[in-house]
Design an enzyme around this catalytic site. Structure first.
Site, PDB file in Angstrom:
ATOM      1  N   ASP A   1      31.652  36.163  36.295  1.00 25.92           N
ATOM      2  CA  ASP A   1      32.662  37.450  36.067  1.00 25.92           C
ATOM      3  C   ASP A   1      33.820  38.087  37.403  1.00 25.92           C
ATOM      4  OD1 ASP A   1      29.740  39.524  34.900  1.00 25.92           O
ATOM      5  OD2 ASP A   1      29.060  38.375  36.946  1.00 25.92           O
TER       6      ASP A   1
ATOM      7  N   GLN B   1      30.493  33.008  30.560  1.00 25.84           N
ATOM      8  CA  GLN B   1      29.528  33.587  32.166  1.00 25.84           C
ATOM      9  C   GLN B   1      30.444  32.313  33.163  1.00 25.84           C
ATOM     10  OE1 GLN B   1      27.238  32.375  29.518  1.00 25.84           O
ATOM     11  NE2 GLN B   1      26.856  34.630  29.598  1.00 25.84           N
TER      12      GLN B   1
ATOM     13  N   LYS C   1      37.892  37.087  33.538  1.00 24.79           N
ATOM     14  CA  LYS C   1      38.359  35.965  32.378  1.00 24.79           C
ATOM     15  C   LYS C   1      38.489  37.381  30.921  1.00 24.79           C
ATOM     16  CE  LYS C   1      34.634  34.146  31.895  1.00 24.79           C
ATOM     17  NZ  LYS C   1      33.492  34.860  33.275  1.00 24.79           N
TER      18      LYS C   1
ATOM     19  N   GLY D   1      29.821  39.668  29.239  1.00 21.45           N
ATOM     20  CA  GLY D   1      30.529  40.922  29.043  1.00 21.45           C
ATOM     21  C   GLY D   1      31.981  40.782  29.706  1.00 21.45           C
ATOM     22  N   HIS D   2      32.814  41.216  28.995  1.00 18.55           N
ATOM     23  CA  HIS D   2      34.248  41.125  29.572  1.00 18.55           C
ATOM     24  C   HIS D   2      34.536  42.315  29.578  1.00 18.55           C
ATOM     25  CE1 HIS D   2      34.804  36.782  28.172  1.00 18.55           C
ATOM     26  NE2 HIS D   2      33.700  36.846  29.428  1.00 18.55           N
TER      27      HIS D   2
END
Length: 443
Positions: free
Chosen positions: A18, A232, A21, A45-46
């Site tokens: 988180d 991650q 990235k 999740g991005h």
């Protein structure tokens, strides 16, 4: 045809994930011809903010938001075709062209409905048995990796062969349904719905299936720059993280090679993405954790101003001070070339900042995060106190225009970790970025 190979950059999370990235991958994609996702699944999740519009991605590389860039899902990814097609539909609805630019490794293991059933049932069993939950997303990532390691996984290439797929599926279901019904008191998963859905999906993704290893090597040999995108963060790596409170794959930079089918000599620059403070989602040790849910506290400021909610799960992220001893461990296992510090703007208005430079453990002073979660739990952080700043850093794009105290904070991080700060992010927006050392352009 170019006679000079392209330059390649690996982007990894340096904390517990988180770190932002997605924004940096999107920003760096301006200089790349290919973007590669090399591990994880749709548990990642991005979030990208481009011209004020927010887009959340879970499987497809963030480079998809740049027209003309090829995107690759490498063999190190465990793939839910259902979620992939949902994400493609979401992007196409927003006017993003996906199918002609996305290539999926035929060696990707598949995530199927019984994997998520196992994941959820196991967490429930842990909770009912009085054990600490691992904190998985319940999306079947771990069970899919287990099948891969046990050499029984159904892979993307199997979707091309209906009879072969059916036989492997029957064998796999017999095993997993036995575990679900006998040991976990959960319902069995039926063969026919899983098979029918998989065959319907196979027709949709068949044009995107490829020998990703070959395509990446050819693209790079012909002068194309490649950007490798991890999911991650390093401290969630199954080998190097806070085990067992980790994900099910290798998140470190070295896995960019194994997870996509290129040689390690093709990884030229490793950029570690790092928040200006620390967060983690789910269970596990967190030495610098603050009280983050009480209004008026620094931790609450970080949580609310930083909008610290998980992109995939919506869970609140635990918040704490920056941990330089943790980052030294991350730099060691990744071979970091440079750091990107994100969310610097979240620290605006905090009078005093604390920076963890080491720990006390059993009466001994150590300057590197221990490898055992049980030892990390017992670590007492050693803090340095630095002056905060009141001026806003939101949207600043030049280093010299940052408040003096903000620059001193960044310089101290560099000094303690031994890794230069190459990039600073001052808001989620793509353009609010300060670049001191460009990963694609530096020597």
């Amino acid at each position: 045809m170019s006679t000079t190979s392209g330059r390649n950059v690996v982007v990894v999370g340096s904390q517990w994930g988180d770190e932002g990235k997605g924004k940096l991958v999107d920003w760096l994609t301006e200089y790349a011809q290919g973007v590669v996702r090399f591990q994880g699944g749709h548990n990642a999740g991005h979030t990208l903010v481009i011209n004020g519009q927010k887009t959340a991605l879970h499987l497809i590389p963030s480079g998809i938001m740049r027209p003309g860039v090829k995107c690759f899902i490498g063999n190190g990814v465990v793939l839910s075709v259902t979620k992939l097609l949902e994400e493609i539909a979401q992007l196409e609805k927003a006017g993003v062209e996906v199918r002609n630019r996305l290539r999926i490794s035929e060696a990707c293991p598949l995530i199927l409905p019984f994997h998520s059933a196992l994941d959820i049932a196991r967490e429930q069993a842990r909770e009912q048995g009085g054990q600490i939950k691992i904190g998985t997303t319940g999306r079947g990532i771990g069970p899919a990796y287990e099948d891969k390691i046990a050499r029984r996984a159904l892979r993307v290439q199997d979707l091309r062969h209906p009879e072969r797929f059916a036989q492997k599926l029957r064998d796999l279901l017999a095993l997993h349904n036995h575990v679900l019904t006998t040991f976990l008191n959960a319902p069995a998963v039926e063969f026919q719905p899983v098979y029918d859905e998989a065959m319907a999906q196979a027709a949709q993704i068949r044009p995107m299936i490829a020998d990703v290893s070959r395509e990446l090597n050819e693209l790079n040999l012909n002068g194309g720059n490649l950007l490798f995108e991890g999911a991650q963060g390093t401290l969630l790596d199954v080998d190097h993280g806070t085990y067992p409170f980790v994900t099910s794959s290798n998140c470190v930079a070295g896995n960019a090679a194994a997870g996509s089918g290129v040689g390690p000599g093709m990884l030229h620059y490793v950029l570690g993405i790092t928040k200006a403070y620390c967060t983690r989602v789910g269970s596990g040790p967190f030495p610098t954790e603050l009280d983050w849910d009480t209004p008026g506290t620094v931790g609450y400021h970080l949580s609310t101003v930083g909008a610290e909610k998980g992109v995939t799960t919506g869970r609140s992220r635990r918040c704490g001070w920056f941990d330089a001893a943790l980052l030294k461990r991350s730099a060691q296992v990744n071979g970091l070339t440079g750091l990107c510090i994100t969310k610097l703007d979240v620290l605006d208005g905090i009078e005093e900042l604390k920076l963890c430079v080491g720990y006390k453990l059993d009466g001994e002073v150590i300057d590197l995060l221990p490898q055992a979660a049980e030892d990390i739990e017992r670590c007492e952080p050693i803090y340095e106190t630095l002056e905060g700043w009141s001026d806003s850093t939101v949207g600043v794009t030049e280093y010299d225009k940052l408040p003096v105290a903000a620059r001193l904070y960044l310089q101290r991080i560099e000094h303690v970790t031994g890794v230069p700060v190459a990039v600073v992010s001052t808001s989620p927006d793509r353009d609010h970025t300060i670049m001191m050392q460009h990963p694609f352009l530096s020597a």
